[in-house]
Design a protein around this motif. Sequence first.
Motif, mmCIF file in Angstrom:
data_model
loop_
_atom_site.group_PDB
_atom_site.id
_atom_site.type_symbol
_atom_site.label_atom_id
_atom_site.label_comp_id
_atom_site.label_asym_id
_atom_site.label_seq_id
_atom_site.Cartn_x
_atom_site.Cartn_y
_atom_site.Cartn_z
ATOM 1 N N SER A 168 0.785 6.737 -6.734
ATOM 2 C CA SER A 168 -0.424 7.517 -6.974
ATOM 3 C C SER A 168 -0.166 9.008 -6.766
ATOM 4 C CB SER A 168 -1.538 7.040 -6.033
ATOM 5 O OG SER A 168 -2.707 7.807 -6.210
ATOM 6 N N LYS A 169 0.502 9.373 -5.676
ATOM 7 C CA LYS A 169 0.768 10.791 -5.392
ATOM 8 C C LYS A 169 1.662 11.418 -6.455
ATOM 9 C CE LYS A 169 0.066 10.924 -0.392
ATOM 10 N NZ LYS A 169 0.711 11.173 0.930
ATOM 11 N N GLN A 170 2.669 10.683 -6.890
ATOM 12 C CA GLN A 170 3.575 11.232 -7.901
ATOM 13 C C GLN A 170 2.885 11.358 -9.254
ATOM 14 O OE1 GLN A 170 7.574 9.501 -7.913
ATOM 15 N NE2 GLN A 170 7.361 9.040 -5.728
ATOM 16 N N MET A 171 1.983 10.420 -9.579
ATOM 17 C CA MET A 171 1.230 10.535 -10.830
ATOM 18 C C MET A 171 0.317 11.761 -10.812
ATOM 19 S SD MET A 171 0.226 6.589 -11.826
ATOM 20 C CE MET A 171 -0.868 7.107 -13.154
ATOM 21 N N GLU A 172 -0.216 12.109 -9.636
ATOM 22 C CA GLU A 172 -1.087 13.287 -9.536
ATOM 23 C C GLU A 172 -0.337 14.569 -9.862
ATOM 24 O OE1 GLU A 172 -4.080 13.442 -6.231
ATOM 25 O OE2 GLU A 172 -2.943 11.696 -5.533
ATOM 26 N N ARG A 173 0.983 14.549 -9.709
ATOM 27 C CA ARG A 173 1.777 15.749 -9.979
ATOM 28 C C ARG A 173 2.240 15.832 -11.434
ATOM 29 N NH1 ARG A 173 3.839 14.547 -4.604
ATOM 30 N NH2 ARG A 173 5.658 13.483 -5.453
ATOM 31 N N VAL A 174 1.909 14.819 -12.230
ATOM 32 C CA VAL A 174 2.292 14.807 -13.647
ATOM 33 C C VAL A 174 1.208 15.519 -14.452
ATOM 34 C CG1 VAL A 174 2.719 13.338 -15.657
ATOM 35 C CG2 VAL A 174 3.646 12.692 -13.428
ATOM 36 N N LEU B 24 0.826 -1.208 0.000
ATOM 37 C CA LEU B 24 0.000 0.000 0.000
ATOM 38 C C LEU B 24 0.861 1.259 0.000
ATOM 39 C CD1 LEU B 24 -2.929 -0.894 2.448
ATOM 40 C CD2 LEU B 24 -3.056 -0.568 -0.021
ATOM 41 N N LYS B 25 1.971 1.225 0.729
ATOM 42 C CA LYS B 25 2.867 2.396 0.739
ATOM 43 C C LYS B 25 3.428 2.668 -0.657
ATOM 44 C CE LYS B 25 4.375 1.993 5.570
ATOM 45 N NZ LYS B 25 5.507 1.676 6.466
ATOM 46 N N ARG B 26 3.798 1.596 -1.352
ATOM 47 C CA ARG B 26 4.340 1.769 -2.702
ATOM 48 C C ARG B 26 3.256 2.281 -3.644
ATOM 49 N NH1 ARG B 26 6.729 -2.888 -6.746
ATOM 50 N NH2 ARG B 26 7.925 -1.493 -8.104
ATOM 51 N N ALA B 27 2.039 1.734 -3.535
ATOM 52 C CA ALA B 27 0.938 2.185 -4.385
ATOM 53 C C ALA B 27 0.610 3.649 -4.098
ATOM 54 C CB ALA B 27 -0.294 1.313 -4.162
ATOM 55 N N ARG B 28 0.636 4.039 -2.820
ATOM 56 C CA ARG B 28 0.342 5.430 -2.462
ATOM 57 C C ARG B 28 1.386 6.385 -3.031
ATOM 58 N NH1 ARG B 28 0.093 6.749 3.816
ATOM 59 N NH2 ARG B 28 2.315 6.241 3.568
ATOM 60 N N GLN C 120 9.417 6.501 -15.160
ATOM 61 C CA GLN C 120 10.364 7.066 -14.207
ATOM 62 C C GLN C 120 9.820 6.970 -12.783
ATOM 63 O OE1 GLN C 120 13.563 8.202 -14.937
ATOM 64 N NE2 GLN C 120 13.654 8.051 -12.701
ATOM 65 N N ILE C 121 8.508 7.217 -12.633
ATOM 66 C CA ILE C 121 7.883 7.096 -11.308
ATOM 67 C C ILE C 121 7.995 5.664 -10.792
ATOM 68 C CG2 ILE C 121 5.659 7.142 -10.112
ATOM 69 C CD1 ILE C 121 4.919 9.545 -11.889
ATOM 70 N N ILE C 122 7.748 4.698 -11.671
ATOM 71 C CA ILE C 122 7.851 3.285 -11.268
ATOM 72 C C ILE C 122 9.289 2.958 -10.865
ATOM 73 C CG2 ILE C 122 7.678 0.911 -12.108
ATOM 74 C CD1 ILE C 122 5.336 1.883 -13.888
ATOM 75 N N ALA C 123 10.254 3.469 -11.639
ATOM 76 C CA ALA C 123 11.665 3.227 -11.323
ATOM 77 C C ALA C 123 12.063 3.876 -10.007
ATOM 78 C CB ALA C 123 12.542 3.742 -12.453
ATOM 79 N N ASP C 124 11.457 5.015 -9.692
ATOM 80 C CA ASP C 124 11.782 5.725 -8.450
ATOM 81 C C ASP C 124 11.139 5.095 -7.227
ATOM 82 O OD1 ASP C 124 13.251 7.519 -9.914
ATOM 83 O OD2 ASP C 124 11.659 9.049 -9.997
ATOM 84 N N ASN C 125 10.244 4.145 -7.455
ATOM 85 C CA ASN C 125 9.559 3.479 -6.338
ATOM 86 C C ASN C 125 9.708 1.965 -6.472
ATOM 87 O OD1 ASN C 125 7.820 5.708 -4.830
ATOM 88 N ND2 ASN C 125 7.752 6.163 -7.020
#
Length: 670
Positions: free
Chosen positions: A89-95, A82-86, A179-184
Amino acid sequence: MLNRIADTVVKLPWLFIVLFIGVSGYFASWLPKAEIDPEVKNQLPDDFPARIDLDRIEKLFGGTDIVVTVLSADDVLAPETLKRARAISKQMERVKEFDKVISLFTLKEIKGEQGAMIVDPAVKRIPKSEKRREKLRADLKDNDLVFGSVVSKDFKHTAIVGFMNFKATDDTAVARLNQIIADNPGPEPIHVAGLPFLRTNLAVDIRGDMLKFLPGGIGVMLIFLFICFRQLRGVLLPAVVTVMAILLAMGLIPLLGWKIQLVMIILPVFLIAVANDYGIHVLARYQEDNQPGVDLPSQQLAHRGITELGAPVLATAVTTAAGVLCLLAHIIVPAKKMGILAAVGITYALAGSLLFIPAVLSVLPRAKPVLGKDDKGEQRLSALDRLLHKTAAAAVSYPRGILIGILIFVLAVASGIPRIVVDTNPANFYDPDSPVARGNDIVNYNLGGATSVSIVAEGDIKDPEVMKQIDKLEKHLEAHPNVDITASIAKIVREMNEVMNDGDEAFYKIPDTREAIAQYFLLYSMSGDPDDFDKLVDFPYKHAQVTARINDTGTIVSKEVVEYVEKYQQDNPGNPFTVVGGFAELLAELVREVVRGQILSLLLSLVLVGALVAILFRSIVAGVLAATPLALSMLLLFGLMGYLGIELNIPTAMLSSIMIGVGVDYTIHY
């Protein structure tokens, strides 16, 4: 005229050599500027109804295209998952490429407490104990907005869905997501699905496939040229002209401001199959004239190639170009472009065969004769010649038997035509075990699907009668076997009505008064975010959207769902629904247009080629003889596709154009 052309070529060979190399080099310089466009809607004209509907929906509610990121685990409610999914999700909202992101952390749970409406995220905080995790699991099962949509019913998959901004580019959005996936990083496998992701992969793979097909196709051509001519010039010159034609046709794409679309991947293959024909005939004539005991200089041998074969080669090129130009009758935009580019490439190959090849032959020393004479002083035949002699003898000895046998064979294979499946689903271009196909399957089977149909209602959306119509349509869509997930403002209103009546299931319905609906929206705005509804209703409450996610990306299923909605509209006159659109409708329309356009262009090309041959030879019989083998070949091709399970889509539909382009040459030369 041909004599004058031949005289000029042998007198000024270097002029033609430099000219062709210069022109080909110029068009080759444009190739690095070529861009790939795998966008589905760009395959249809701007004024096409399905495209107009999609544009209208996107202007009202933003992008309808979605990218689905899926985390898979034994239990996605585990704290670390859940932490990884959160975080994702938060980083995608900033795209900025995503208008909206929905996930377990952005979708809401609506509750009522002491007459007040409480709106919280579906997952407000990550559970730290097993007891809280099971409580969360129970809450999610009761949340219609979440269960089966962003979390699978077995809790093994959770999705973060990004709605694309309709002005965003696929490659930029997917690059930022990667990039978001790679960063998490984490132990959970991540799969990505959705048309933007699919199109981005197609763009990369089209470029890679073209780089593979072109050298491979040219390599095969060189092998056969060597078998036929057994001379270096016989191998290289037709190949050089073919490459020149490909460079010109492909370089013309960015020069005209076009982009390389899916259909155009077969353009180099088409030109490899067609463009070398003309040069082969010129070189074959050169070898036939260049016999032992014949004392002719290179210039005269080259001269004879133009004068003796110019007319038939010109006839084949004209009919082939006319045949492929019939693709202009196709409504599919890249098919039209393919016809133009192929015709230009053929014309350039014709010019190269009648000008460039004779020019090179005239400056080269006379070649050594390939075939000598036997002990009796007669010309020695090659193995291919001997085979052709035997074939000719059989053809004239048993004409009726051969004709009957061919007809029986073609009709038997053509019986497979009714089995043809028409499907323009780009996901089917990939192997089932590929990452693209696996991600697509996970979303389709567990999370409602990544393709959607949208239906727009117009009117006073807060009016109970309008809201009930929206609710009725949504329930009708839920009954379709290929629709797993639906969304509408009516579902939210039902949820609010129930919680504001102490959770009484009898109130899980649309209220009877406009005032009650308006009050619920006001209460929601006090606790929740009004932007939660921006994909479902516009701010003036004059338009609402019902979306249905389809659990199969095949265009056949999309077509069925769209027709299901259209029948509902017909059966319920006076309904408020004015637009049926989305990518499901777009794909459904592509199915219709591929079939319609292909039938039209094929019939037109058969008639046109037959008429041209009849005019060239001043014989109706010649026209019929030219069209008959082409028609039989098409029956054979489409029958084989039916029996072998090869789908009729945009690229495979173009195969018949190659057949016409190649097939008519044989009849004309005969």
